[in-house]
Design a protein around this motif. Structure first.
Motif, PDB file in Angstrom:
ATOM      1  N   SER A  87       0.823  -1.213   0.000  1.00 37.92           N
ATOM      2  CA  SER A  87       0.000   0.000   0.000  1.00 37.92           C
ATOM      3  C   SER A  87       0.852   1.255   0.000  1.00 37.92           C
ATOM      4  O   SER A  87       0.472   2.281  -0.587  1.00 37.92           O
ATOM      5  N   MET A  88       2.045   1.205   0.623  1.00 40.29           N
ATOM      6  CA  MET A  88       2.946   2.352   0.621  1.00 40.29           C
ATOM      7  C   MET A  88       3.582   2.568  -0.753  1.00 40.29           C
ATOM      8  O   MET A  88       3.849   3.707  -1.147  1.00 40.29           O
ATOM      9  N   THR A  93      -1.211   4.370  -8.402  1.00 40.35           N
ATOM     10  CA  THR A  93      -2.182   3.448  -8.991  1.00 40.35           C
ATOM     11  C   THR A  93      -2.328   2.252  -8.062  1.00 40.35           C
ATOM     12  O   THR A  93      -1.320   1.600  -7.742  1.00 40.35           O
ATOM     13  N   PRO A  94      -3.524   1.922  -7.608  1.00 39.27           N
ATOM     14  CA  PRO A  94      -3.699   0.795  -6.678  1.00 39.27           C
ATOM     15  C   PRO A  94      -3.248  -0.518  -7.305  1.00 39.27           C
ATOM     16  O   PRO A  94      -3.389  -0.735  -8.514  1.00 39.27           O
ATOM     17  N   ASN A 101      -3.070  -8.718  -0.872  1.00 37.93           N
ATOM     18  CA  ASN A 101      -2.934  -9.352   0.446  1.00 37.93           C
ATOM     19  C   ASN A 101      -2.126 -10.643   0.418  1.00 37.93           C
ATOM     20  O   ASN A 101      -2.122 -11.399   1.389  1.00 37.93           O
ATOM     21  N   VAL A 102      -1.434 -10.886  -0.688  1.00 35.36           N
ATOM     22  CA  VAL A 102      -0.602 -12.092  -0.792  1.00 35.36           C
ATOM     23  C   VAL A 102       0.729 -11.862  -0.102  1.00 35.36           C
ATOM     24  O   VAL A 102       1.420 -10.862  -0.357  1.00 35.36           O
ATOM     25  N   ASN A 159       3.984  -1.469 -10.404  1.00 41.19           N
ATOM     26  CA  ASN A 159       4.174  -0.079  -9.966  1.00 41.19           C
ATOM     27  C   ASN A 159       4.960   0.742 -10.980  1.00 41.19           C
ATOM     28  O   ASN A 159       5.490   1.814 -10.644  1.00 41.19           O
ATOM     29  N   GLY A 160       5.075   0.246 -12.191  1.00 44.09           N
ATOM     30  CA  GLY A 160       5.658   1.007 -13.289  1.00 44.09           C
ATOM     31  C   GLY A 160       7.083   1.438 -13.068  1.00 44.09           C
ATOM     32  O   GLY A 160       7.899   0.727 -12.458  1.00 44.09           O
ATOM     33  N   ALA A 161       7.405   2.626 -13.551  1.00 36.08           N
ATOM     34  CA  ALA A 161       8.762   3.156 -13.460  1.00 36.08           C
ATOM     35  C   ALA A 161       9.160   3.481 -12.025  1.00 36.08           C
ATOM     36  O   ALA A 161      10.358   3.632 -11.738  1.00 36.08           O
TER      37      ALA A 161
END
Length: 353
Positions: A87-88, A93-94, A101-102, A159-161
């Protein structure tokens, strides 16, 4: 005089005990920086052996290793990070709900990471391994870049770049070097097996190997898949050692560094890959002072970024010119080749006399 099998086994056991003692010493005495370099040596050994299986033992010129490393690193990271860490990281983007939760222990995540990279290697290798030489190198390099671009743009998953930060530091000294030991044992067993001999036959002459009943395509694909698995494991270890990953880590330059180690050590030599991994990794850090200000007797410099790579490249050029087959060629380590057998016999109490 030469060592018999019993004496050779005894000396090998003593060497393994000393190596284990050195690993324990490194983990307890070395500074954090020196310990990281030491662990990088272990990771590069795994990666060099994986590429040597292709380039050295099977004769496949592949340049796509960094892509499989990236797959292993991202899969292991996503499986081991806690929901709070995810989450941090995914604040723009979620993350996709299925991964939010894995959280798995490191060993299962490492195995899954290697298997995922192996699956990617199988899917890529099946059509690509019909090519040869330069065409194969270009195709594998292209697929490696495709993987990196996909990781950059698949933001809900990778999480992309921005990459992933705060990875659990599971890649401890004992974990890395235990995997190095298992990898070396696996490679020795593999190369000395019927499959290993088939790989060498394909490397030396495909037409003759096919005439002897060897299924060329099957050998190539299986070799490519095994190599991809090892690359995925190495990439996962690298990510957990650095505790951060992003797509820029897995560019062609990373594959080039591994290829450099393989060529320097000798194509088709397990021992050469191990020795070259230690030399290259340590030398790259030992020469880092050349990039900063130098105060020599005749002149001073304010700092020349890149001078380290110039000097290092010059040293490697000398090795390539005067020893084109690499440090070990296709030879492997042997106590009888490098040690005084008579002295060892005295240390072992004259063997069975």
């Amino acid at each position: 005089m030469i060592l018999d099998k019993k004496q050779n086994r005894t000396v090998s056991i003593i060497a393994l005990i000393l190596a284990l003692g050195f690993v324990i010493l490194a983990d307890t005495v070395f500074s954090s920086f020196s310990r990281r370099i030491f662990n990088l040596c272990g990771i590069y050994i795994i990666l060099a052996l994986s590429l040597n299986l292709l380039n050295g033992f099977t004769g496949l010129f592949s340049l796509g290793h960094s892509g499989f490393m990236a797959i292993g690193a991202y899969v292991s990271a996503l499986l081991t990070m806690s929901p709070a860490q995810k989450s941090m990281n995914y604040f723009m983007t979620p993350i996709v709900p299925i991964l939010a939760n894995v959280e798995l222990p490191f060993i299962p995540a490492l195995i899954i990471a290697g298997l995922t990279a192996a699956l990617a290697g199988f899917l890529i290798g099946t059509p690509v391994l019909r090519l040869r030489d330069d065409y194969l190198a270009i195709a594998t390099l292209g697929f490696s870049e495709i993987i990196r671009v996909v990781l950059t743009n698949l933001q809900p998953v990778t999480n992309g770049a921005l990459g992933l930060k705060g990875l659990p530091k599971y890649a401890s000294t004992y974990m890395i070097w235990a995997l190095v030991f298992l990898t070396v044992v696996f490679m020795i067993a593999l190369i000395n097996s019927a499959f290993g001999r088939a790989c060498k036959a394909v490397r030396d002459n495909e037409i003759a190997a096919q005439a002897m009943g060897i299924h060329i395509a099957r050998v190539k694909i299986l070799s490519f898949t095994i190599s991809s698995f090892m690359a995925g494991v190495g990439g996962a270890l690298l990510g957990h050692l650095m505790s951060t990953i992003d797509p820029k880590m897995f560019t062609f330059s990373l594959t080039y560094n591994i290829l450099l180690i393989v060529v320097l050590g000798g194509n088709g030599s397990i021992t050469g890959s191990i020795i070259a991994s230690l030399i290259v990794t340590i030398s790259m850090e030992a020469l880092r002072f050349l990039d900063g200000p130098l105060n020599l007797l005749l002149f001073r410099t304010q700092g020349l970024p890149g001078l380290r790579m110039v000097v290092f490249s010059a040293l490697l050029l000398l090795v390539v010119i005067y020893r084109q087959e690499g440090l070990m060629g296709k030879k492997e380590f042997s106590w009888n080749r490098i040690l005084d057998a008579g002295l060892i016999k005295k240390l072992l109490g004259r063997g069975g006399a």
